[in-house]
Every structure is written in C-alpha cells, then in structure tokens.
Design an enzyme around this catalytic site. Sequence first.
Site, PDB file in Angstrom:
ATOM      1  N   GLY B 188      45.883  43.195  47.466  1.00  0.00           N
ATOM      2  CA  GLY B 188      47.025  44.008  47.036  1.00  0.00           C
ATOM      3  C   GLY B 188      48.357  43.346  47.266  1.00  0.00           C
ATOM      4  N   GLN B 213      38.607  45.182  38.775  1.00  0.00           N
ATOM      5  CA  GLN B 213      39.020  45.639  40.103  1.00  0.00           C
ATOM      6  C   GLN B 213      40.024  44.690  40.709  1.00  0.00           C
ATOM      7  OE1 GLN B 213      34.764  46.116  41.422  1.00  0.00           O
ATOM      8  NE2 GLN B 213      35.748  47.737  42.635  1.00  0.00           N
ATOM      9  N   LEU B 214      41.110  45.198  41.202  1.00  0.00           N
ATOM     10  CA  LEU B 214      42.211  44.385  41.725  1.00  0.00           C
ATOM     11  C   LEU B 214      41.742  43.406  42.807  1.00  0.00           C
ATOM     12  CD1 LEU B 214      45.298  43.930  41.631  1.00  0.00           C
ATOM     13  CD2 LEU B 214      45.486  45.574  43.504  1.00  0.00           C
ATOM     14  N   ASP B 215      41.972  42.136  42.586  1.00  0.00           N
ATOM     15  CA  ASP B 215      41.681  41.090  43.580  1.00  0.00           C
ATOM     16  C   ASP B 215      40.205  41.003  43.954  1.00  0.00           C
ATOM     17  OD1 ASP B 215      44.411  40.628  43.566  1.00  0.00           O
ATOM     18  OD2 ASP B 215      44.791  41.871  45.318  1.00  0.00           O
ATOM     19  N   GLN B 216      39.339  41.475  43.057  1.00  0.00           N
ATOM     20  CA  GLN B 216      37.907  41.503  43.368  1.00  0.00           C
ATOM     21  C   GLN B 216      37.102  40.557  42.485  1.00  0.00           C
ATOM     22  OE1 GLN B 216      36.474  43.521  45.811  1.00  0.00           O
ATOM     23  NE2 GLN B 216      38.571  44.023  46.396  1.00  0.00           N
TER      24      GLN B 216
END
Lengths: 271, 271, 271, 271
Positions: B188, B213-216
């Site tokens: 994040g 998915q954020l940063d995944q």
Amino acid sequence: MRCPDEPGLIYHISRVLYGHGLNILRNDEFVERTTSFFFMRTEFTGTFEAHALLQELREALPSAADIRLSDNRPKNIVLLATKEHHCLSELLVRNAFQELNARILAVVSNHEVLGNLTRQFGVPFHYISHDDKSREAHEAEVRQVLDGYAPEFVVLAKYMRILSPEFVEAYANRLINIHHSFLPAFVGASPYAQAYERGVKIIGATAHFVNEQLDQGPIIAQSVIPVDHTHSAAEMAQAGRDVEKIVLARSLRLVFAERVFVHQNKTIIFD
Amino acid sequence: MRCPDEPGLIYHISRVLYGHGLNILRNDEFVERTTSFFFMRTEFTGTFEAHALLQELREALPSAADIRLSDNRPKNIVLLATKEHHCLSELLVRNAFQELNARILAVVSNHEVLGNLTRQFGVPFHYISHDDKSREAHEAEVRQVLDGYAPEFVVLAKYMRILSPEFVEAYANRLINIHHSFLPAFVGASPYAQAYERGVKIIGATAHFVNEQLDQGPIIAQSVIPVDHTHSAAEMAQAGRDVEKIVLARSLRLVFAERVFVHQNKTIIFD
Amino acid sequence: MRCPDEPGLIYHISRVLYGHGLNILRNDEFVERTTSFFFMRTEFTGTFEAHALLQELREALPSAADIRLSDNRPKNIVLLATKEHHCLSELLVRNAFQELNARILAVVSNHEVLGNLTRQFGVPFHYISHDDKSREAHEAEVRQVLDGYAPEFVVLAKYMRILSPEFVEAYANRLINIHHSFLPAFVGASPYAQAYERGVKIIGATAHFVNEQLDQGPIIAQSVIPVDHTHSAAEMAQAGRDVEKIVLARSLRLVFAERVFVHQNKTIIFD
Amino acid sequence: MRCPDEPGLIYHISRVLYGHGLNILRNDEFVERTTSFFFMRTEFTGTFEAHALLQELREALPSAADIRLSDNRPKNIVLLATKEHHCLSELLVRNAFQELNARILAVVSNHEVLGNLTRQFGVPFHYISHDDKSREAHEAEVRQVLDGYAPEFVVLAKYMRILSPEFVEAYANRLINIHHSFLPAFVGASPYAQAYERGVKIIGATAHFVNEQLDQGPIIAQSVIPVDHTHSAAEMAQAGRDVEKIVLARSLRLVFAERVFVHQNKTIIFD
C-alpha cells in the site's frame, strides 16, 4: 556428462532415458562458448540396470564424452585443520545432524587445540605436529593418515600449511580450501592484514579447489560483507569468519551433490 | 513452452529441433512440483519455416501444451509515470542507448513535471491531468492514449494511481510495476514511512506484474539495501530510489528477453 | 546515557570525563528527531570511583537523564529452544570458544532432542515437556527454572512457543528472539511456507527484542539471501537457517556489548 | 577537524561550540589507533561569526590541529569521460534534478559520442581528441579547459586514459575515479576480462581518490554483484555497469557532503 559440443546431444541423451522409461526430475545444460564444450547434469528416478544404461549412453554419444552415473549417497571426507575452530565447528555440527551430505571420517591437524571439540562430536582426531620435521616429512605423515581413510574429498578447514604439488595432484578436483579473502584480491598470507592496509570497504571469502598454484584453483563460491574504517585487522578477521564458514559449507553442499563441474580453471555449477 | 508434466517432453522437443537441424544455444527446463507443471525455454539458431516447425512441435507434444516461437526483436512499450523521475530517467537513458531491448513509444503522466525530461530524449509525452475528473474518466483517457500505441508491455515507472481491474485485465501479464518496498512487507501507500515507523534495518524494492489485487501480483525481482536508525523516512526513500530503478531495469531485461513465465501467482525465471 | 535533547549535553559529559582524567576511546551520539531524544555511548579507560563519577554526571546532566556505567564483563544468559539445532549449535560453539561475550548458564527446551548436543558442550539442559499441561502451567515451570539462573538476558534460539505478556514483561528489553523472516513480511507461523506461496525472490531473518505483540518488537538486526522458483518451502527453510544463526549471533554481539538502545519500538545501535 | 589524538579534544571543541550557543545536530569522532590520530566532524546550526569561531577553536586545540568550517553549498565539479555513457548519464540526470549536491560545470571527453547526451542536459561538452597528439600535449589541453572552470572536484566518469602524476598532484584529494572491479582485485586494464578468465563468482566496482599509483588510491565505496559461469566477459561488464554508476554516485554524495576524510592511503567516512 561432458563432451565437445555438437548438435543433438540433448536429443540423444533424452532418447536413451526416455527409452528406459526413466523420469527426468531436473535437467541442466551449459555450453562453454570459448572452448565449445557441452556440460549436462540430469537427475532422474526409475528402475534401471546401471551398466546397460551407461553402455547405451556411451553408444549414443560421441566417443569423447565423459559420462558418470551417480547415486546421491553421502561422500566420505576427511578434514585438515590448524588452530582456528570456526570452519571445523560448522562442519562438525552439520555432520552431527546429517546436514552435510557427507560423513566426516576424521580430522587431522598440526596442532592439538581442536582435539577436544572434534572428539566431543565422536570424530577421530589425529594430531600430527610439524615441530622438528621437514615439510616433506610432515606432509608424508599427514598423507599416510589421510590415505588410510580413503576419503572421496579432503577439506582444508583453515589448514594453514601449503601442500606439495604431489599432494594436490593425488587429490585433484577432490581437495577444497577456504581462503579468507575475496580472491584474487589478497592472495597469500594474512589477507585480513592486507585488506586492512588497503582500506577496503568490503571483505570476503572464497571456497575453491586446490591446484598446484597457491590460491589460484577453480573458485566454487564467494561471499562478502561490508567493513569500514572502524574495523581493525583483527575485527575484519572476526567478521570474516562468519562468511568463511558459511561459504565453505555452501560450496561443500554443491560439490557433494555433484553439481560442480571443473573445466580448465573454472567451475560450472548447476545450482 | 509449458504443459502438465509427463515423461518424454524434453525428448520430443529435442527430437523435432534435431530433425530440423537446428542448433540449441541454451535450454532451460523446470518442473513445478506442487502443480506438476513443466516449463521449457530453448534458444536456438538455424534456418526453419516457423509455421511448419510450430505445427510439428504441436503434434509431438500433448494437446494441452502452450508453445510459443519468438524472435528476439525489441518490444514496444509505453511508460506511465507521476512525479518521481528516477525510474523514468533510468529507462529513458537505457532506451536512448538501445540497452533496454525495447522501444519506448511514449510516456503518459498525470503530472507535467516529467515532460521536459521525456521530450528531451525525443519521446512523446502525454500529460493527462486527473484534476476535476472521476477516477473512471481519467483512466479512460489514459487508456485511450495507451491503446493507441498498441504497446506489448506497459511499465508503471512510479505511477502513483491505482488501476481498475478492467485495465489490469486488458494488460494481463503485460503490466509491470515497481513497488518501493520489499513485498509483502509494507503493502500500500507510503512504504518508506511504514518502514521508518517499524524500525527495519533493511529496505527494498519489488518489481512485479500487476494483477487485480494491490501489490499482490507475481514478483519478478527484488533487491534490498541496509539502513539504520540514522535514516529518516525521507532518507530511506532517497536510498531506496537507487534500488528501485535498478531492480525495475533488471526485471524488464528479463521480461523483454522472454525469460519470465507466469504460473499462478509466481514467476519462473530462466536467468 | 539518554535524555530529552538540549544544548550542551556532549559538553557537560566530556567535561566530567576530562575532569577525571579519563581517556575516551570511542564516543557515539544520536539525536532522534521525531521525539527530540538524545543518546550517547562513551567508551573510556582510566581509574575512577564509580559512585562519585556517576554522581557527578547526574549533577551535570538534566534530572531526566538515564545514565548507566558498565564494565564489559560477559553477560549471563539462558537459551530457550525447541527442536531445531542450528541457532543453538551456533551459540554453544561460540560460547565454548569465548566468542559470545556471554556465559550460557543453561538451555531450556520443550523437547528432548537437543539435550545431547547441549550436554556435550558441558551446559545444563532442562527438558520441560508441554505434553498434558496447560500453556500457563508449562510456562510457569519454564519460568521457575529460568528465574533460578537469574539471567541478564534470555535468548529464544528457535523456541517455537508463544510467551505470555507477563513473561515478556518480566524480561522486558532482555528477551531476544530470532524470527525466520524478513519482518514485517510473514509475521506468525510458517514464514517459509508463506514466502514460498508468495513467490518472493529474497528471504531473510530478523533478530528482535520480544514485546507483548507477536513479532512486533524492536528490530536489532536483519539479513537476507536470494531464492528463486527452484526453491521449495523446505529448501527456503534450509537456506534461511544459515542467515538466522548468523543474524542472531550478530545481534547478540551488539546487545552484549551494550551498543543497543531501545527507544519506543525501535533500536538505536552504535555499531 | 583532525589532529594527533590527546585527551580532552571532544571537551575542548564542545566547550567552544556550547559557549557560542550553537546547537550540535550530529557529531562523529574516530581515533585511528595505529597512527593515534583523531578525526571529528560536527554538524551544527546557529548564528556565529566564522572567523572568530575558527580562531577560538584554534586556540582551544593543539596547534597541529587541522580545522575546517564549511557550509553545505553544492560543489562545483567537472566530469571527464570517454565513450561509455552509464556513469555520465547517471550524474547528468542527478544534476538535472539537483540530487547531486553539486553543479556539473562541464564534461570533457577524448571522444565525441557523449556530446549529444551532455548538451541535451544543457551542460557544456568539450571534445578534446587525443589523435595525433602526444600524451603530454593531450593532457595539457584537457588541463587547460579543466582549470578554466576552477572545479572543486574532478570526477573520472569512465575516463579511460591514465593521468600524469602532475595532474593527480594538482587535484590531490579532489580527483575521484570509478574502477570497474572490486579493488585490489583486477588492477589495470580490462578487469571484466580478467574476472571472466579467473572464474570469479562475484564482481564489483570501486570508487576511489586517484593518487600517483594506478588504482591504488584511497577507497571511498565498493559494491558487488554475483555472477556465474553463464556470464561472458561482456555480460559481466553489462552487469557491472549498474554497480559502477550507483557506487560512484554514492561516493560523490559522501564526498560532497564532506563526510570523507583521507588519512594516509585510506578514507574515514562518517556516513
């Protein structure tokens, strides 16, 4: 296997293995361009008759091919040490917990100080003093004890004496040393003192096969750590010990798993 | 190529290549154990008719096999950036000296500040402000410009806006981001502020494919540098920038050389 | 010493030491900006009466100042372990060769497997099984044995049980753990399995003081090594062990030399 | 400041600063043991009259003390380059974004190829060919242009010609070079070719002050990256470039912030 490169090598090998119904777990190849030499390491499982398989591979491949079949049993090794304990301790601990993929048959040393540590781990310790002996006489004694164990590999775990060309020749590609510098920087004695004098900002360690030239053998693994102006030569040595033992252990893991090919004065490592 | 693992895959592929008289320069295989999936990348030279070769490989291999033939021409890419210049500068310089194995067709940014730098390198710069626009409206504008270039890859060179699932889907496995932390630590916003708060002794950067998915998304490359209590959050950010740009450039080199397979949420990289 | 920052602190301290004719060998200061807190560590030699010197320093400095005089004698420590040997072995070996700046008074474990190793080094081993006991009852037994040794520090050398807030409180800033990940990535159980699942390219280890929140205490030292898609979770764990033991040993060296200040949830380390 | 070590130095300096009501932001000291030399760097803020403060410090300290007062304004520098762009690009970009704590006044090169890049960043470029000139004549021309800018530091950003002792003497402790090896390994020409021949597993780069002996000057910063048998000499060079430019930029940050003391043939760096 290794041989001069030519088309079809992978095909010929995979054909033979496929024909025997063998299951390839892992396969690594490399072609060394400057000498046009091909290297391949194949891990496989399955049921086979070793002699027949080898024979078939030899027929499928050029006559110059050097082919080896090997199971993955632990290697028999002997360690040579002097006074510093850190590499020896590391290997004795790993040996005790079966993490070395090897059996330490014995430790030979030109000093007594590491005897208690070694025996404490249930490993025979041979103290062979060099006092009042010529270099040749001392080495002959060491050699006799060593040969009695018929080790597959000899590991110089901070053994501080130079071995004769005859010794090195007898254990060619089976004699591994840890040098306490980032070779080829600081060849020879007292590398930490040299590093301190030169004011380097990084020090290192090098595990290598020993050949007839001091600190010139094929390099297996190297590692480094940062230092700065606050480190005395003794503190560099202290910091370096952690690197030395880890890099030696790592190189042995690679060698004992037969992942390391020596070609001319370099290593090809399928890690 | 990739397919569910089964015996003989290497044999079948090497047989076809050998039959065409092609010369294998480099060959890498990997079997992912948990899903029993086989990956292989072969570099070869020689004269061949692409359609016929592909057809023959498809016949030799299981029908589920995913086979791609590719030459090594530079990829067409577009960069998205915001205000920070360091990753953009790095890529523009490498592009100017043909070191990127790619052609930067354009840079799109939601701020104006990087316009001069970009144009100075002769690369078109599209400033698309997000002021007074909904997220959807802004992204639609960006998307239109981007799609107009038909890039093979889109690189988020410190683009600080979150992309919609539709955008990500449209550029699946072709959208690469540099995240300024050692993921999965500090997912994040403001990872350096988080790192400072946590008092970590090492910071890092992560280049990854973007997924929904954020940063995944699948990680391509990571790198780290040491920090200590004397570093403010701003100094961590400054130190981190050197790592970010190098790790992004390294990951692009791997991706553009088609050395990176994405499998589920991971990468398999034949480096 | 530590206290809220104000002008003249270095002057006042150096004045007192100079007045006593003491020779400063090394001096480190740090001002933490966000809390405006001053930290100073001075190594000096010379002849002095400790009580008088302390008294004089207290008079020269603000009343809020926390001042400690310490000689450099080895610390008394107890280790807690479970089944994995690598951190314990590392510390037992260093202890045996007086390299730890500490004396290991005893090892306490909830399993028997490390008993032989420990006793072999002449260190008392207390096996306290947790079978058929409540968490509280087991911890009370461990606590009783531990307190009996009155250790200055307790080291969790891969002790796999969570300690109660009361335990942690009793050994506040004296309880050191090695966590097998690069915190804050992979908090909690099975970090290597988590790392494998996430597909990271670097793994690490973190030595930290234990506080009431799991894996959230002040970080002392961290280190990392690269991994790739060929590493299974078990191979990551194996590779990680070398990092864990070295980073734990390094953090203990720093703590036992009283180079580590804990401030809020961070460490200030004069290395 | 620097001077032969004696008791009370810190006390005397802090007394003067305290007397002027100056606020010490950061203070670093180091005593080099083998030569018994004291080094101190103090960052402070406050209002003072420079001449009076210096005078008072000189009176308070031994007459041999070398004391310097400095503000933190950007340094004036000139770069020398040859054909490779990566170090020059790195510095030009940082210069353009005011990240260098320096102003690049000009770039001088013995080849033309980097002219466009340099001018593109608005920096004067001087092409001084060495064709048909003696070494002395060429250097004299370079020297004349250089001296015209009166730079505080000269940076050899991959300048591939050896400078005369007179040149080095004129810019003593103000002439910084990036050498593309982990010195003292691979002194001299073609270090990557040497590294390839030796089969090393790690390569590096070294930023150092230039002195009269080739590649023997005081080391400022070093960094390394792993390589293996798959790297050709050209690929080692390519990989090494990323390390070179980062380590050069890092060393310049330290030097321009006046954190680097040269003492005999080493650096003391308060980082």
